[in-house]
Motif scaffolding. Structure first.
Motif, mmCIF file in Angstrom:
data_model
loop_
_atom_site.group_PDB
_atom_site.id
_atom_site.type_symbol
_atom_site.label_atom_id
_atom_site.label_comp_id
_atom_site.label_asym_id
_atom_site.label_seq_id
_atom_site.Cartn_x
_atom_site.Cartn_y
_atom_site.Cartn_z
ATOM 1 N N PHE B 67 -38.339 -93.079 -25.629
ATOM 2 C CA PHE B 67 -37.328 -94.134 -25.532
ATOM 3 C C PHE B 67 -37.257 -94.866 -26.864
ATOM 4 O O PHE B 67 -38.257 -95.028 -27.556
ATOM 5 N N ALA B 68 -36.043 -95.273 -27.204
ATOM 6 C CA ALA B 68 -35.803 -95.949 -28.478
ATOM 7 C C ALA B 68 -35.353 -97.381 -28.230
ATOM 8 O O ALA B 68 -34.712 -97.690 -27.222
ATOM 9 N N ALA B 74 -40.454 -94.494 -29.248
ATOM 10 C CA ALA B 74 -41.815 -94.253 -28.765
ATOM 11 C C ALA B 74 -41.798 -93.009 -27.896
ATOM 12 O O ALA B 74 -40.850 -92.781 -27.136
ATOM 13 N N ALA B 75 -42.827 -92.209 -28.019
ATOM 14 C CA ALA B 75 -42.894 -90.983 -27.225
ATOM 15 C C ALA B 75 -44.304 -90.760 -26.710
ATOM 16 O O ALA B 75 -45.280 -91.077 -27.388
ATOM 17 N N CYS B 106 -49.662 -90.688 -27.939
ATOM 18 C CA CYS B 106 -48.594 -91.684 -28.010
ATOM 19 C C CYS B 106 -48.151 -91.718 -29.470
ATOM 20 O O CYS B 106 -48.984 -91.880 -30.358
ATOM 21 N N VAL B 107 -46.866 -91.532 -29.705
ATOM 22 C CA VAL B 107 -46.391 -91.432 -31.080
ATOM 23 C C VAL B 107 -45.226 -92.406 -31.292
ATOM 24 O O VAL B 107 -44.342 -92.522 -30.438
ATOM 25 N N VAL B 108 -45.277 -93.081 -32.419
ATOM 26 C CA VAL B 108 -44.268 -94.093 -32.744
ATOM 27 C C VAL B 108 -43.502 -93.631 -33.979
ATOM 28 O O VAL B 108 -44.115 -93.332 -35.015
ATOM 29 N N TYR B 109 -42.194 -93.552 -33.844
ATOM 30 C CA TYR B 109 -41.321 -93.054 -34.912
ATOM 31 C C TYR B 109 -40.429 -94.191 -35.401
ATOM 32 O O TYR B 109 -39.612 -94.717 -34.641
ATOM 33 N N GLU B 115 -32.964 -90.200 -40.014
ATOM 34 C CA GLU B 115 -34.200 -89.713 -40.616
ATOM 35 C C GLU B 115 -35.397 -90.557 -40.175
ATOM 36 O O GLU B 115 -35.333 -91.792 -40.163
ATOM 37 N N TYR B 116 -36.468 -89.868 -39.836
ATOM 38 C CA TYR B 116 -37.719 -90.571 -39.557
ATOM 39 C C TYR B 116 -38.365 -90.955 -40.877
ATOM 40 O O TYR B 116 -38.498 -90.130 -41.788
ATOM 41 N N THR B 117 -38.770 -92.200 -40.977
ATOM 42 C CA THR B 117 -39.378 -92.691 -42.216
ATOM 43 C C THR B 117 -40.890 -92.849 -42.079
ATOM 44 O O THR B 117 -41.617 -92.821 -43.060
ATOM 45 N N ARG B 118 -41.344 -93.061 -40.841
ATOM 46 C CA ARG B 118 -42.784 -93.214 -40.592
ATOM 47 C C ARG B 118 -43.069 -92.734 -39.176
ATOM 48 O O ARG B 118 -42.337 -93.086 -38.243
ATOM 49 N N ILE B 119 -44.105 -91.938 -39.043
ATOM 50 C CA ILE B 119 -44.518 -91.427 -37.736
ATOM 51 C C ILE B 119 -46.014 -91.682 -37.604
ATOM 52 O O ILE B 119 -46.788 -91.343 -38.498
ATOM 53 N N ARG B 120 -46.396 -92.292 -36.488
ATOM 54 C CA ARG B 120 -47.823 -92.615 -36.304
ATOM 55 C C ARG B 120 -48.251 -92.219 -34.904
ATOM 56 O O ARG B 120 -47.577 -92.540 -33.925
ATOM 57 N N ALA B 121 -49.383 -91.539 -34.832
ATOM 58 C CA ALA B 121 -49.867 -91.048 -33.542
ATOM 59 C C ALA B 121 -51.201 -91.672 -33.177
ATOM 60 O O ALA B 121 -52.043 -91.935 -34.040
ATOM 61 N N GLY B 122 -51.369 -91.900 -31.893
ATOM 62 C CA GLY B 122 -52.658 -92.306 -31.336
ATOM 63 C C GLY B 122 -52.931 -91.411 -30.135
ATOM 64 O O GLY B 122 -52.002 -90.863 -29.541
#
Lengths: 188, 133
Positions: B67-68, B74-75, B106-109, B115-122
């Motif tokens: 969902f955005a 967030a995914a 859990c990944v935050v885009y 364009e994705y500028t930052r992707i962070r995963a936990g």
């Protein structure tokens, strides 16, 4: 998969339970909509993203939760949890609202815990939200059995976590935390 | 196309190792932090990393939820690696051929435009599933 319907968040009767928390964030009386939220239209943001009024309102609802948590107002933040909430935090895996409240009541006896909201992503469906939270712990007294590692009085510990909330009836039904850490890389 | 639709197209390209259709989803200065905390900077670094990973293990990612809101998506993802050969130096842990490694993440885009500028995963949950238990 997500339901992408734009559900208006927090206008139902159960929302009244959160009025006390909302006052903390500057909302007066019944749940006032955020500025501009009365326009039933998604707001374009820089970078082409959009935030609907319901999403903006959801964020305020969540911020009221954090405010209650940060002042250890167990009754106020406890109301955000469903009776049978499934809670998987960094320090405990728990079932049920009372278990969560009991855990934090005990923990906050040992330490001061402050949550700062770095990023909030609310689903338009109203069924989920994601919060990037910076947690700062400062031990009030020694806690040798602290679940994530012993702390001594005065110790300070900080972490960043992504926390996913499943929501139904404006209560958290499931809470899951994922630790975030980054080791800076080099451009190629 | 909604951000959620675009994300599904992005993940489909990833699962198909379709780099030509994957790369345009990233900004040139993309920063991607994988679940272990390792940071990859730039499109080439990402393609190089995943080319190596996919040569060692078959990986399928399933989108559990996405969902955005504003300029962030967030995914929740489920991934399973299946080692194609013995890989003592595999990115997530040593693997033997046939071993499986499950990750619920859990990944935050962050994105600007398309364009994705930052992707962070936990990581919510990880589970090593050896072929020979």
């Amino acid at each position: 998969m997500e339901d992408c319907n734009d559900k208006k968040f927090s206008t139902g009767g159960s929302r009244r339970a959160f009025v006390a928390g909302a006052v903390l964030t500057g909302l007066a009386g019944s749940m006032a909509l955020p500025a501009g939220a009365s326009v039933a239209k998604a707001t374009p943001l820089a970078g082409t993203g959009v935030r609907t009024p319901a999403q903006a309102q959801m964020r305020q609802w969540f911020e009221a939760y954090l405010a209650a948590f940060n002042r250890s107002d167990f009754d106020a933040f406890g109301r955000y949890y469903a009776d049978d909430v499934q809670f998987a935090g960094q320090a405990a895996t728990l079932t049920g609202r009372q278990a969560v409240i009991d855990f934090y009541r005990n923990a906050h006896g040992y330490l001061h815990e402050q949550l700062e909201l770095l990023t909030f992503v609310g689903a338009a469906s109203g069924n989920n939200c994601l919060a990037e939270l910076q947690t700062t712990l400062v031990a009030r007294r020694d806690w040798p059995d602290m679940p994530t590692g012993a702390m001594k009085a005065g110790d300070r510990r900080q972490s960043i976590n992504f926390v996913m909330y499943d929501i139904a009836g404006e209560r958290f039904t499931r809470v899951r935390s994922a630790r975030f850490s980054s080791q800076p890389g080099q451009p190629t | 196309m909604t951000q959620e639709d675009r994300f599904r197209a992005y993940m489909a390209a990833f699962n198909a190792s379709d780099w030509a259709n994957l790369v345009p989803h990233y900004s040139p200065d993309i920063r991607l932090v994988i679940g272990s905390g390792r940071e990859l900077i730039g499109r080439d670094a990402i393609v190089k990393f995943y080319t190596t990973v996919k040569a060692t293990a078959q990986r399928t990612i399933e989108i559990r939820n996405c969902f955005a809101d504003g300029n962030v998506l967030a995914a929740e993802l489920e991934s399973e690696f299946v080692a194609l050969r013995d890989a003592p130096d595999f990115a997530v842990r040593p693997m033997m051929k046939g071993d499986r490694y499950y990750i619920n993440s859990c990944v935050v885009y962050d994105f600007v435009g398309n364009e994705y500028t930052r992707i962070r995963a936990g990581i919510f949950r990880r589970e090593y599933r050896p072929l020979k238990a």
